[in-house]
Design a protein around this motif. Structure first.
Motif, PDB file in Angstrom:
ATOM      1  N   ALA A 139       0.829  -1.206   0.000  1.00 15.02           N
ATOM      2  CA  ALA A 139       0.000   0.000   0.000  1.00 15.02           C
ATOM      3  C   ALA A 139       0.867   1.261   0.000  1.00 15.02           C
ATOM      4  O   ALA A 139       0.563   2.227  -0.717  1.00 15.02           O
ATOM      5  CB  ALA A 139      -0.929  -0.008   1.211  1.00 15.02           C
ATOM      6  N   ASP A 140       1.955   1.241   0.783  1.00 16.54           N
ATOM      7  CA  ASP A 140       2.853   2.396   0.807  1.00 16.54           C
ATOM      8  C   ASP A 140       3.531   2.591  -0.540  1.00 16.54           C
ATOM      9  O   ASP A 140       3.735   3.729  -0.990  1.00 16.54           O
ATOM     10  CB  ASP A 140       3.913   2.213   1.904  1.00 16.54           C
ATOM     11  CG  ASP A 140       3.297   2.246   3.296  1.00 16.54           C
ATOM     12  OD1 ASP A 140       2.175   2.758   3.437  1.00 16.54           O
ATOM     13  OD2 ASP A 140       3.952   1.737   4.240  1.00 16.54           O
ATOM     14  N   GLN A 141       3.883   1.479  -1.189  1.00 12.02           N
ATOM     15  CA  GLN A 141       4.526   1.573  -2.505  1.00 12.02           C
ATOM     16  C   GLN A 141       3.586   2.213  -3.526  1.00 12.02           C
ATOM     17  O   GLN A 141       3.988   3.100  -4.299  1.00 12.02           O
ATOM     18  CB  GLN A 141       4.933   0.175  -2.971  1.00 12.02           C
ATOM     19  CG  GLN A 141       5.688   0.145  -4.293  1.00 12.02           C
ATOM     20  CD  GLN A 141       7.123   0.630  -4.141  1.00 12.02           C
ATOM     21  OE1 GLN A 141       7.877   0.091  -3.352  1.00 12.02           O
ATOM     22  NE2 GLN A 141       7.493   1.633  -4.905  1.00 12.02           N
ATOM     23  N   LYS A 142       2.340   1.819  -3.522  1.00  9.32           N
ATOM     24  CA  LYS A 142       1.369   2.388  -4.468  1.00  9.32           C
ATOM     25  C   LYS A 142       1.106   3.856  -4.174  1.00  9.32           C
ATOM     26  O   LYS A 142       0.945   4.666  -5.093  1.00  9.32           O
ATOM     27  CB  LYS A 142       0.065   1.586  -4.403  1.00  9.32           C
ATOM     28  CG  LYS A 142       0.185   0.181  -4.950  1.00  9.32           C
ATOM     29  CD  LYS A 142      -1.137  -0.568  -4.840  1.00  9.32           C
ATOM     30  CE  LYS A 142      -1.013  -1.992  -5.360  1.00  9.32           C
ATOM     31  NZ  LYS A 142      -2.286  -2.739  -5.228  1.00  9.32           N
ATOM     32  N   THR A 143       1.069   4.212  -2.889  1.00 10.46           N
ATOM     33  CA  THR A 143       0.813   5.608  -2.525  1.00 10.46           C
ATOM     34  C   THR A 143       1.925   6.526  -2.992  1.00 10.46           C
ATOM     35  O   THR A 143       1.670   7.612  -3.528  1.00 10.46           O
ATOM     36  CB  THR A 143       0.653   5.726  -0.988  1.00 10.46           C
ATOM     37  OG1 THR A 143      -0.386   4.851  -0.562  1.00 10.46           O
ATOM     38  CG2 THR A 143       0.317   7.148  -0.592  1.00 10.46           C
ATOM     39  N   VAL A 144       3.179   6.097  -2.808  1.00 15.35           N
ATOM     40  CA  VAL A 144       4.313   6.924  -3.216  1.00 15.35           C
ATOM     41  C   VAL A 144       4.448   6.973  -4.733  1.00 15.35           C
ATOM     42  O   VAL A 144       4.686   8.044  -5.323  1.00 15.35           O
ATOM     43  CB  VAL A 144       5.612   6.386  -2.569  1.00 15.35           C
ATOM     44  CG1 VAL A 144       6.828   7.128  -3.099  1.00 15.35           C
ATOM     45  CG2 VAL A 144       5.541   6.505  -1.056  1.00 15.35           C
TER      46      VAL A 144
END
Length: 235
Positions: A195-200
């Motif tokens: 989820a953090d990867q997609k957000t960034v």
């Protein structure tokens, strides 16, 4: 300091090999591999004239004596890493070592001890959010606008313990021994990291597509061929 001056000091072991011999100190006298985090007071016996004159003045004639003094224990100090001027957030870097060597990545933030937080983005070249050593990167003149990126997500990723391995699911004992012949399970990233990867990457991809040829530049791999001169290249 000889053993005659300090009887309590353990005597070294003498080992002979061939025609020679060497003295091996006691394990308590060997140098430690670590240093204390806080200065400690130790009871040090000063014997040499050089050590005497560093603390206070004594007559030069007095050479055969021992004095016990409290001295600060010397330890190594941790210095803050100073990043190179070219390593600015948003700069495109070339990785020189590791699993993703040759890949071009985007610098997000400076971490402690000279470590950099970078990302591919993952959808472009397969490089996820990871930490890299600042010594093994080349900073290029290309830059990516970081405007609109989620600062809270970047701070959470940059925090301590984010990249630690999860050891709770590891098999132990007889169960692990009897399942050695089976195929190892594929390692899957946690849902939080994904989820953090997609957000960034969502914001970065939007900014990358605004610049012509930047998407294909990040997707390409850097390599040197015969006749290339890296010291003459403009990065």
């Amino acid at each position: 300091m000889s053993a005659s001056l300090d009887p309590a000091r353990p005597a070294p072991t003498v080992k002979k090999f061939g025609k020679g011999e060497r003295s091996i100190p006691h394990h308590s006298e060997r140098a430690k591999k670590w240093y204390p985090a806080v200065d400690e007071k130790i009871n040090k016996k000063v014997t040499t004239p050089t050590e005497r004159h560093r603390i206070k003045e004594f007559p030069a004639a007095s050479t055969n004596w021992i004095e016990e003094l409290w001295v600060d224990k010397v330890r190594k100090s941790i210095r803050e890493a100073k990043p190179r001027p070219s390593l600015l957030p948003g700069a495109v870097l070339i990785l020189l070592a590791g699993r993703f060597r040759g890949k071009r990545v985007i610098l997000l933030k400076h971490l402690s001890q000279g470590v950099l937080l970078v990302t591919g983005p993952y959808k472009v070249n397969g490089v996820p959010l990871r930490r890299v050593n600042a010594r093994y990167v080349i900073a290029t003149s290309a830059k990516v606008d970081l405007k609109g990126i989620d600062e809270k997500t970047v701070e959470r990723v940059a925090g301590e313990g984010y990249f630690t391995k999860d050891r709770q699911g590891r098999k132990k004992g007889e169960e692990e021994f009897f399942k050695q012949g089976e195929k190892p399970e594929k390692k899957k990233p946690s849902s939080t990291r994904a989820a953090d990867q997609k957000t960034v990457d969502k914001t970065l991809l939007t900014n990358i597509k605004k610049e012509p040829f930047l998407l294909s530049y990040l997707g390409s791999t850097f390599s040197l061929r015969k006749g290339d001169r890296p010291h003459e290249m403009n990065w």
